[in-house]
Design an enzyme around this catalytic site. Structure first.
Site, mmCIF file in Angstrom:
data_model
loop_
_atom_site.group_PDB
_atom_site.id
_atom_site.type_symbol
_atom_site.label_atom_id
_atom_site.label_comp_id
_atom_site.label_asym_id
_atom_site.label_seq_id
_atom_site.Cartn_x
_atom_site.Cartn_y
_atom_site.Cartn_z
ATOM 1 N N CYS A 70 -16.982 -4.785 -15.798
ATOM 2 C CA CYS A 70 -18.237 -4.730 -15.052
ATOM 3 C C CYS A 70 -19.465 -4.905 -15.940
ATOM 4 O O CYS A 70 -20.588 -5.011 -15.411
ATOM 5 C CB CYS A 70 -18.359 -3.383 -14.348
ATOM 6 S SG CYS A 70 -17.105 -3.105 -13.106
ATOM 7 N N ASP A 93 0.785 -1.229 0.000
ATOM 8 C CA ASP A 93 0.000 0.000 0.000
ATOM 9 C C ASP A 93 0.829 1.299 0.000
ATOM 10 O O ASP A 93 0.655 2.150 -0.866
ATOM 11 C CB ASP A 93 -0.955 -0.020 1.208
ATOM 12 C CG ASP A 93 -2.019 1.039 1.112
ATOM 13 O OD1 ASP A 93 -2.334 1.455 -0.006
ATOM 14 O OD2 ASP A 93 -2.542 1.462 2.152
ATOM 15 N N CYS A 101 -22.298 0.723 -8.102
ATOM 16 C CA CYS A 101 -21.435 1.510 -7.214
ATOM 17 C C CYS A 101 -21.531 3.001 -7.533
ATOM 18 O O CYS A 101 -21.536 3.832 -6.623
ATOM 19 C CB CYS A 101 -19.991 1.025 -7.282
ATOM 20 S SG CYS A 101 -19.315 0.959 -8.936
ATOM 21 N N CYS A 137 -22.820 5.583 -4.474
ATOM 22 C CA CYS A 137 -21.860 6.479 -3.797
ATOM 23 C C CYS A 137 -22.596 7.693 -3.231
ATOM 24 O O CYS A 137 -23.263 8.418 -3.967
ATOM 25 C CB CYS A 137 -20.772 6.922 -4.770
ATOM 26 S SG CYS A 137 -19.656 8.116 -4.012
ATOM 27 N N CYS A 148 -14.808 4.185 3.878
ATOM 28 C CA CYS A 148 -16.201 4.065 3.424
ATOM 29 C C CYS A 148 -16.272 2.784 2.605
ATOM 30 O O CYS A 148 -15.436 2.556 1.734
ATOM 31 C CB CYS A 148 -16.559 5.275 2.559
ATOM 32 S SG CYS A 148 -18.084 5.085 1.616
ATOM 33 N N CYS A 161 -21.518 -4.121 -4.529
ATOM 34 C CA CYS A 161 -20.963 -4.798 -5.702
ATOM 35 C C CYS A 161 -21.409 -6.269 -5.749
ATOM 36 O O CYS A 161 -21.191 -7.022 -4.791
ATOM 37 C CB CYS A 161 -19.441 -4.712 -5.686
ATOM 38 S SG CYS A 161 -18.716 -5.498 -7.140
HETATM 39 S S1 SF4 Z 1 -20.814 -2.520 -8.382
HETATM 40 FE FE1 SF4 Z 1 -19.055 -3.859 -8.864
HETATM 41 S S2 SF4 Z 1 -19.617 -4.852 -10.813
HETATM 42 FE FE2 SF4 Z 1 -21.006 -3.116 -10.531
HETATM 43 S S3 SF4 Z 1 -20.018 -1.450 -11.636
HETATM 44 FE FE3 SF4 Z 1 -19.333 -1.292 -9.527
HETATM 45 S S4 SF4 Z 1 -17.424 -2.457 -9.427
HETATM 46 FE FE4 SF4 Z 1 -18.462 -3.029 -11.323
HETATM 47 S S1 SF4 Z 2 -15.504 4.873 -0.914
HETATM 48 FE FE1 SF4 Z 2 -17.548 5.757 -0.511
HETATM 49 S S2 SF4 Z 2 -17.380 7.894 -1.080
HETATM 50 FE FE2 SF4 Z 2 -15.599 6.843 -1.987
HETATM 51 S S3 SF4 Z 2 -16.268 6.283 -4.031
HETATM 52 FE FE3 SF4 Z 2 -16.770 4.542 -2.725
HETATM 53 S S4 SF4 Z 2 -18.892 4.888 -2.075
HETATM 54 FE FE4 SF4 Z 2 -18.095 6.818 -2.874
#
Ligand code: SF4
Ligand code: SF4
Length: 367
Positions: free
Chosen positions: A180, A127, A186, A190, A232, A239
């Site tokens: 994907c 990392d 996702c 968000c 987060c 996913c």
């Molecule tokens: S939720 Fe997972 S499969 Fe769906 S777009 Fe995001 S990363 Fe890709």
């Molecule tokens: S970690 Fe949380 S705030 Fe950052 S991109 Fe993913 S869902 Fe969005």
């Protein structure tokens, strides 16, 4: 390539879930991408600062031939939420610091290589090293990039990555040709719209990045923070590749008790020594007490429970301006008479312009 087979076999024996190899040649396409992100202000704050070293492995270890990428699943399964006023830590910070857990496996793998290939040289990274662990892992065939920017492996994305740059010449694996498809769960989930396009993350809006950044938390994103104290997990939770995946076999990733849901009042009352005892072995502790307490104040403000008023009044007298400023914001969220009184008294004695501004905003109800 008997050595690779033996290495992979040994890796499985010591609890490495994913392992692959890529050559030590440069990453020119990644470099172009990162330069473009930097120009557009989309470069992740904790990504390697030195792009030369990040994209040219041999600059880090002269004579390097291969990079071994490893992944450890850290998914702990479902835990019932404990009661009380508690904050949320991302899963990566629930147990022992992953730098140490993954680092210990990498030590064993290096010992193995030293035994098998005397005189070989190695550089391990987890990392925070100069290399790009996600890109290394992708090229070594561990997975592919999801639209949430994370590496999706056959065990999903709850995976801690690390690697070893080595002078040993190992046969490489091929990258996975997968994506994907039409999924965009996702991006839609968000809470701040930080995924500005598939695979493009705005670190100025990503709560995971912001929970680790020092200073004042952006005013317009404080409500979206909810009760997150560190990291987060939202774009991983939704996913589909993270459904029905195995729970980690690594004991170090499990929380010992309920420390993965820290008590907010307790956290806000901690001095440095107490904080070190509570968070010293977790990945959440690295940014220090002030950042986590600042996030805890935002969490308290978002809870909006008047029972928490005394703890906020206390924080309004804290010697650290950033703590006073966020306590003011949280009191503004309560918005009752006692909170207003505390804010007015604090304003009359406050000498710090930024805190004065926070108090005025709180009194104006603009929080
Ligand atoms: S939720 Fe997972 S499969 Fe769906 S777009 Fe995001 S990363 Fe890709
Ligand atoms: S970690 Fe949380 S705030 Fe950052 S991109 Fe993913 S869902 Fe969005």
């Amino acid at each position: 390539m008997i050595l690779v087979e033996e290495l992979f076999c040994y890796a499985r024996e010591i609890g490495v879930d994913l392992i692959g190899v890529t050559g030590a040649e440069p990453f020119p396409a990644t470099r172009r991408l990162l330069e473009d992100r930097r120009r557009r202000g989309l470069y992740a704050p904790f990504a390697p600062a030195d792009l030369d070293r990040a994209c040219n492995p041999a600059l880090n270890l002269p004579g390097a031939k291969s990079i071994i990428a490893v992944g450890l699943v850290y998914y702990q399964g479902k835990f019932p939420p404990p009661g009380g006023y508690r904050g949320y830590l991302a899963r990566i910070a629930w147990g022992q610091d992953y730098h140490r857990v993954v680092g210990a496996k990498l030590e064993l793998l290096q010992d193995f290589l030293r035994r098998e290939v005397p005189g070989s040289r190695h550089m391990a990274f987890v990392d925070t090293g100069p290399l790009l662990d996600k890109e290394v892992a992708r090229r070594a065939g561990l997975g592919w990039f999801g639209k949430n920017t994370l590496l999706v492996t056959r065990f999903g994305s709850w995976v801690s990555l690390g690697g070893i740059l080595t002078t040993v010449n190992l046969s490489p694996n091929s990258p996975k040709q997968k994506d994907c498809g039409n999924c965009d769960l996702c991006l839609r989930a968000c809470p701040t719209g930080a995924l500005v396009a598939p695979g493009v993350l705005d670190p100025e809006r990503c709560l995971s990045c912001l929970t680790q950044r020092k200073g004042y938390f952006p005013l317009d994103l404080r409500q979206a923070l909810g009760s997150r104290l560190y990291g987060c997990d939202t774009c991983q939770e939704v996913c589909p590749h993270n459904r029905d995946i195995p729970v980690t076999a690594e004991p170090g990733f499990f929380p010992g008790g309920q420390e993965h849901r820290p008590q907010l009042v307790q956290l806000l009352g901690m001095n440095n020594r107490e904080f070190k005892t509570a968070f010293g072995t977790s990945a959440a502790g690295w940014r220090g007490r002030t950042v986590l307490q600042r996030n805890a104040l935002v969490a308290v403000g978002n809870l909006g429970d008047p029972d928490l008023l005394p703890v906020l009044e206390n924080c309004l007298r804290d010697p650290r301006p950033v703590i006073r400023g966020h306590a003011a914001w949280a009191l503004g969220r309560l918005g009752n008479r006692r909170a207003r009184g505390a804010l007015e008294r604090a304003l009359s004695g406050e000498g710090e312009p930024r805190v004065q501004r926070e108090i005025r905003l709180a009194l104006a109800g603009a929080v």
